[in-house]
Design an enzyme around this catalytic site. Structure first.
Site, PDB file in Angstrom:
ATOM      1  N   HIS A   4     -15.701 -33.175  18.840  1.00 44.76           N
ATOM      2  CA  HIS A   4     -15.245 -31.919  18.237  1.00 44.76           C
ATOM      3  C   HIS A   4     -13.923 -31.494  18.865  1.00 44.76           C
ATOM      4  O   HIS A   4     -13.473 -30.374  18.690  1.00 44.76           O
ATOM      5  CB  HIS A   4     -16.312 -30.827  18.412  1.00 44.76           C
ATOM      6  CG  HIS A   4     -17.506 -31.037  17.523  1.00 44.76           C
ATOM      7  ND1 HIS A   4     -18.433 -32.032  17.758  1.00 44.76           N
ATOM      8  CD2 HIS A   4     -17.901 -30.409  16.394  1.00 44.76           C
ATOM      9  CE1 HIS A   4     -19.358 -31.994  16.802  1.00 44.76           C
ATOM     10  NE2 HIS A   4     -19.057 -31.015  15.970  1.00 44.76           N
ATOM     11  N   PHE A  40      -2.699 -33.522  25.278  1.00 39.31           N
ATOM     12  CA  PHE A  40      -3.690 -32.445  25.328  1.00 39.31           C
ATOM     13  C   PHE A  40      -4.294 -32.401  26.722  1.00 39.31           C
ATOM     14  O   PHE A  40      -3.966 -33.214  27.602  1.00 39.31           O
ATOM     15  CB  PHE A  40      -4.778 -32.649  24.257  1.00 39.31           C
ATOM     16  CG  PHE A  40      -5.645 -33.860  24.460  1.00 39.31           C
ATOM     17  CD1 PHE A  40      -5.208 -35.120  24.094  1.00 39.31           C
ATOM     18  CD2 PHE A  40      -6.910 -33.749  25.044  1.00 39.31           C
ATOM     19  CE1 PHE A  40      -5.997 -36.241  24.291  1.00 39.31           C
ATOM     20  CE2 PHE A  40      -7.709 -34.859  25.234  1.00 39.31           C
ATOM     21  CZ  PHE A  40      -7.253 -36.116  24.859  1.00 39.31           C
ATOM     22  N   LYS A  63      -8.616 -35.352  20.964  1.00 39.95           N
ATOM     23  CA  LYS A  63      -9.246 -36.677  21.029  1.00 39.95           C
ATOM     24  C   LYS A  63      -9.373 -37.292  19.645  1.00 39.95           C
ATOM     25  O   LYS A  63      -9.122 -38.487  19.457  1.00 39.95           O
ATOM     26  CB  LYS A  63     -10.672 -36.522  21.568  1.00 39.95           C
ATOM     27  CG  LYS A  63     -10.813 -36.699  23.038  1.00 39.95           C
ATOM     28  CD  LYS A  63     -12.298 -36.839  23.287  1.00 39.95           C
ATOM     29  CE  LYS A  63     -12.652 -36.483  24.685  1.00 39.95           C
ATOM     30  NZ  LYS A  63     -14.106 -36.522  24.877  1.00 39.95           N
ATOM     31  N   ASP A  79     -16.312 -40.292  26.069  1.00 40.92           N
ATOM     32  CA  ASP A  79     -16.481 -39.321  27.147  1.00 40.92           C
ATOM     33  C   ASP A  79     -15.435 -39.675  28.188  1.00 40.92           C
ATOM     34  O   ASP A  79     -15.309 -40.822  28.597  1.00 40.92           O
ATOM     35  CB  ASP A  79     -17.885 -39.339  27.753  1.00 40.92           C
ATOM     36  CG  ASP A  79     -18.125 -38.044  28.507  1.00 40.92           C
ATOM     37  OD1 ASP A  79     -18.203 -36.981  27.849  1.00 40.92           O
ATOM     38  OD2 ASP A  79     -18.192 -38.053  29.748  1.00 40.92           O
ATOM     39  N   ASP A 119      -3.045 -33.584  30.473  1.00 44.62           N
ATOM     40  CA  ASP A 119      -1.881 -34.477  30.393  1.00 44.62           C
ATOM     41  C   ASP A 119      -0.663 -33.984  31.189  1.00 44.62           C
ATOM     42  O   ASP A 119       0.010 -34.791  31.841  1.00 44.62           O
ATOM     43  CB  ASP A 119      -1.462 -34.691  28.925  1.00 44.62           C
ATOM     44  CG  ASP A 119      -2.295 -35.761  28.240  1.00 44.62           C
ATOM     45  OD1 ASP A 119      -2.943 -36.555  28.937  1.00 44.62           O
ATOM     46  OD2 ASP A 119      -2.284 -35.787  26.998  1.00 44.62           O
TER      47      ASP A 119
HETATM   48  P1  IMP Z   1     -15.469 -34.557  27.210  1.00 49.26           P
HETATM   49  O1  IMP Z   1     -15.290 -36.043  27.227  1.00 49.26           O
HETATM   50  O2  IMP Z   1     -15.522 -33.988  25.830  1.00 49.26           O
HETATM   51  O3  IMP Z   1     -16.568 -34.123  28.103  1.00 49.26           O
HETATM   52  O4  IMP Z   1     -14.156 -33.889  27.813  1.00 49.26           O
HETATM   53  C1  IMP Z   1     -13.137 -34.640  28.372  1.00 49.26           C
HETATM   54  C2  IMP Z   1     -12.189 -33.765  29.133  1.00 49.26           C
HETATM   55  O5  IMP Z   1     -11.218 -34.568  29.774  1.00 49.26           O
HETATM   56  C3  IMP Z   1     -11.454 -32.775  28.264  1.00 49.26           C
HETATM   57  O6  IMP Z   1     -11.388 -31.577  28.965  1.00 49.26           O
HETATM   58  C4  IMP Z   1     -10.065 -33.354  28.134  1.00 49.26           C
HETATM   59  O7  IMP Z   1      -9.094 -32.374  28.085  1.00 49.26           O
HETATM   60  C5  IMP Z   1      -9.909 -34.211  29.360  1.00 49.26           C
HETATM   61  N1  IMP Z   1      -9.242 -35.440  28.949  1.00 49.26           N
HETATM   62  C6  IMP Z   1      -9.806 -36.570  28.481  1.00 49.26           C
HETATM   63  N2  IMP Z   1      -8.872 -37.461  28.102  1.00 49.26           N
HETATM   64  C7  IMP Z   1      -7.701 -36.859  28.329  1.00 49.26           C
HETATM   65  C8  IMP Z   1      -6.372 -37.282  28.098  1.00 49.26           C
HETATM   66  O8  IMP Z   1      -6.049 -38.341  27.574  1.00 49.26           O
HETATM   67  N3  IMP Z   1      -5.442 -36.387  28.456  1.00 49.26           N
HETATM   68  C9  IMP Z   1      -5.717 -35.177  28.990  1.00 49.26           C
HETATM   69  N4  IMP Z   1      -6.928 -34.737  29.206  1.00 49.26           N
HETATM   70  C10 IMP Z   1      -7.926 -35.575  28.870  1.00 49.26           C
END
Ligand code: IMP
Length: 202
Positions: free
Chosen positions: A17, A161, A21, A77, A164
């Site tokens: 959601h 996002f 991503k 994840d 980053d």
């Molecule tokens: P989840 O996988 O939905 O539990 O959340 C992943 C968390 O990691 C989120 O808060 C994202 O903002 C952060 N995150 C994951 N991949 C990236 C990325 O490529 N860049 C920046 N933040 C990331």
């Protein structure tokens, strides 16, 4: 376990959601000719992420979506880890952004991360991404990717996002937030996990 493949033109639910991503995953799936449908478009609920690892949480999300939609589903994840915090925020990366009203603010999350690091300033940091590909009958496979680098403060850049703007990947001077998306996609934790998943697509 039998290795299953997803052919070009097949439908795949992307069990997320998170708009950032979803956009990155749609771009990474595009070359394989897979028809990606986001979980929000199907009205799928977000399951609680009760796992202790990225792989457990990706599996929970992918299985829930595959069963509810009766289609193959892909979940991501991922999270940001800081050596000085023993790998935190890690699987709690999204939680650190949660405000009391339930919305998320990554400016707040980055400031919290920086405040907790304190001194001395060990700069090592990394992103991890675990992808889970699940089928309605319960079969699941996971694929993990990681990108190493350093955290930086203050955050820089408005691309991408999440965290980053405070991450500089090894061998680069720009943060993920400053890079154009193609450069990030070539080296990111998500791209590395996708490179492994690619064996099952197209
Ligand atoms: P989840 O996988 O939905 O539990 O959340 C992943 C968390 O990691 C989120 O808060 C994202 O903002 C952060 N995150 C994951 N991949 C990236 C990325 O490529 N860049 C920046 N933040 C990331």
């Amino acid at each position: 376990m039998t290795e299953r493949r997803l052919a070009r033109g097949e439908k795949l639910v992307v069990a997320s959601h998170n708009a950032g991503k979803l956009a990155e995953i749609a771009a990474l799936l595009a070359p394989f000719g897979i028809e990606a449908v986001g979980a929000p478009a199907l009205g799928l609920p977000e399951p609680d992420e009760t796992g202790a690892t990225f792989a457990e949480n990706a599996t929970i999300k992918a299985l829930a979506a595959a069963r509810a939609a009766e289609l193959p589903a892909l979940a991501d994840d991922s999270g940001f880890s800081v050596a000085a915090l023993n790998g935190a925020p890690g699987v709690h990366t999204a939680d650190w952004a949660r405000l009391p009203d339930g919305t998320r603010d990554y400016g707040v999350a980055m400031a919290l991360t920086r405040a907790r690091i304190g001194e001395p300033e060990d700069e090592v940091a990394w992103f991890t991404c675990c992808l889970a590909l699940a089928w309605p009958d319960g079969q699941v496979e996971t694929f993990e990717g990681r990108v190493d680098g350093t955290w930086t403060w203050p955050p820089r850049g408005s691309q991408g996002f999440g965290y980053d703007p405070m991450f500089v990947p090894e061998g680069h001077v720009e943060t993920f937030g400053e890079m154009d998306p193609e450069t990030k996609h070539a080296i990111s934790h998500r791209a590395r996990a996708f490179a492994k998943l690619g064996d099952r697509l197209g």
